[in-house]
Design a protein around this motif. Sequence first.
Motif, PDB file in Angstrom:
ATOM      1  N   ASN A 290     -46.047  41.229 -14.243  1.00 32.05           N
ATOM      2  CA  ASN A 290     -46.890  40.555 -15.228  1.00 32.05           C
ATOM      3  C   ASN A 290     -46.141  40.440 -16.546  1.00 32.05           C
ATOM      4  OD1 ASN A 290     -48.014  42.802 -17.261  1.00 32.05           O
ATOM      5  ND2 ASN A 290     -47.910  43.694 -15.214  1.00 32.05           N
ATOM      6  N   VAL A 296     -50.378  35.459 -14.439  1.00 29.65           N
ATOM      7  CA  VAL A 296     -49.387  35.170 -13.404  1.00 29.65           C
ATOM      8  C   VAL A 296     -50.084  34.566 -12.191  1.00 29.65           C
ATOM      9  CG1 VAL A 296     -47.682  36.159 -11.833  1.00 29.65           C
ATOM     10  CG2 VAL A 296     -47.854  37.005 -14.185  1.00 29.65           C
ATOM     11  N   VAL A 305     -45.976  31.779 -14.873  1.00 29.80           N
ATOM     12  CA  VAL A 305     -46.487  32.631 -15.947  1.00 29.80           C
ATOM     13  C   VAL A 305     -46.982  31.728 -17.069  1.00 29.80           C
ATOM     14  CG1 VAL A 305     -45.933  34.430 -17.612  1.00 29.80           C
ATOM     15  CG2 VAL A 305     -44.822  34.432 -15.370  1.00 29.80           C
TER      16      VAL A 305
END
Length: 596
Positions: A290, A296, A305
């Motif tokens: 993450n 994500v 992302v």
Amino acid sequence: MSVFMRTGYILPGVALALALLTSCGDTDEAISPVPRPVESVEFDCMVSDGIDSSAHTITCSRPKNADGTVKVTSFEFAESYSAYVVVGDDLDDPELDWDLPVEKDAKIPVPDSGSFAFAILDGKDRVVEVWTVVFIPDETSSSSKKSSSSSAKSKSSSSAKKDSSSSAESESSSSEESSSSSAKTESSSSGKSSSSSSKSESSSSVKKDSSSSAKPESSSSSKKSSSSSAKPESSSSEKSSSSSSTPETSSSEESSSSSSLESSSSSEIVPVESSSSSEPVLGVLLRDFNVDGGSVTVDGNKVYVEVPYGTNLKTLRVQPMDTVANLERPVEMAFVDDLGVLGAYTVVAGMQLPGTHFDARDNTGFWATTSDAMANSVTEASIKISSHANLEFSSSRMTISTKEVVGSWIGIEGSWKMAGGFYFAGTYSGTSAIDIYQQDYSSGTPSTGASNISKDMTFGKSFTARPTGFDVTYSYSHENNSNSSYPQKGLIYVMLVSSNGKVVASGVVTDESSVGMHQVHVNLVYGSDSGILNAGYAVKEGLSVGTGDEDVASIHVMFASSAYAFVVAGGTLGNDDKYRGGENSKLVVDEFKLVY
């Protein structure tokens, strides 16, 4: 272990993945999933439950053939694939015996080490998988069945499957107890009962061309030694037996994992723990990856992302690595999925523009409009210049329209001009209707000449991401004008621009007739301006087409109800053929989204 990438270079597990995070990766090439070529394989020596497909390991009893060989009774793989026996212990960069193919009815000699490996090659003779065949003594084969069955029930997220030969080599009097213990205890010793097996497991997800896998002209030149790969441990059965009797400590586990993932550059890989488990894994778990402040999304081998607009993509803090990454461009990384397979993924970062749900007028200053000036009437020398606002938000939709600007003297109208509705990424310095009627007006009676209001527009807002396109949901209502050189049409465009004025990528939508509310997807073409610069639209001056490889510094977005009516032109009553817009033409935008 090395992970071989399809783009022609070697990515040494997570060690290089972390290095890539701190550098500016420069590729837009998507990574395709590695095919699974093996459909079925059987040897005449296989024990019950003796095949572990995820670990690429086959367990056999000692061959009973007088010549010391085992026979391939069945071998089916996808079209254009083939298999050959591996020479030596290096399973990362295997040397192949081109004279010994693994195919149905083939007889394979069993080496004294008690195991052998074979490699699966694709149609271009590139190694994509390595399998290991491990032999056990006949008298303990029944114990092996129990251990193999028990071991198959307990899956390790790091792909370090327990080899059935480990539990089989323990004393026969305690074989069932050892099998039960094997199912409950995840020890690294069982995972490395044969380093050949361990190496084939950890390298099963992604393989790439090696110097030894290319087919030679003759068998005399086929055997090439591998000098770059780290040498694996011995795969002898005796070592497996000694390691399976007693579970190793956690520190031994880490040492084994680190050793098995050692790359050709000798960089050491430290096991990373899952956020949901204390069990060490050989790499970063994909589900744990993450970015601080972002979300994500995984789609196949692409990891997207999304961060808020204005986030610095050069200094994103990523977890669980706890390091700073530059994701202005796509970066290739390796992750372990939920099945314990280490694979290659393309990590892409991006953001959406503020206010593009159009539920209200944006108040961040990202967007500009000429509507405020249109609504501000001005009187100069008894001549009044007036119009009406041509931007509104309602029901999460934005409507921009083309309106007349009127010049009147002591209440008598005598001159008309036409201005489009504009909502664009940038700023507008005009403050009143006179700036629309006659751009940069200073004094005196306003003229009836054309007024180029784009000279008061500043185009572009800061932006560094690299989207592949955009989706826009809109409708357009067309009203004709009589200017054949500048016919009425609606306009939407996006340009990504570098710091030195190069158009990096672009995409455009135009309509010359009415369309109902609908969504369209527009690809951004890198290294092209999509004809925007020479079309006569309102754009920043001095731009030129780039190669598409430049860094992105700003994004230019334009919504216009009349593509050419930024040049406000008109005339006296009955002389409106100069109008560059159709009065009351409307562009209604429901949603706009960048696609990565």
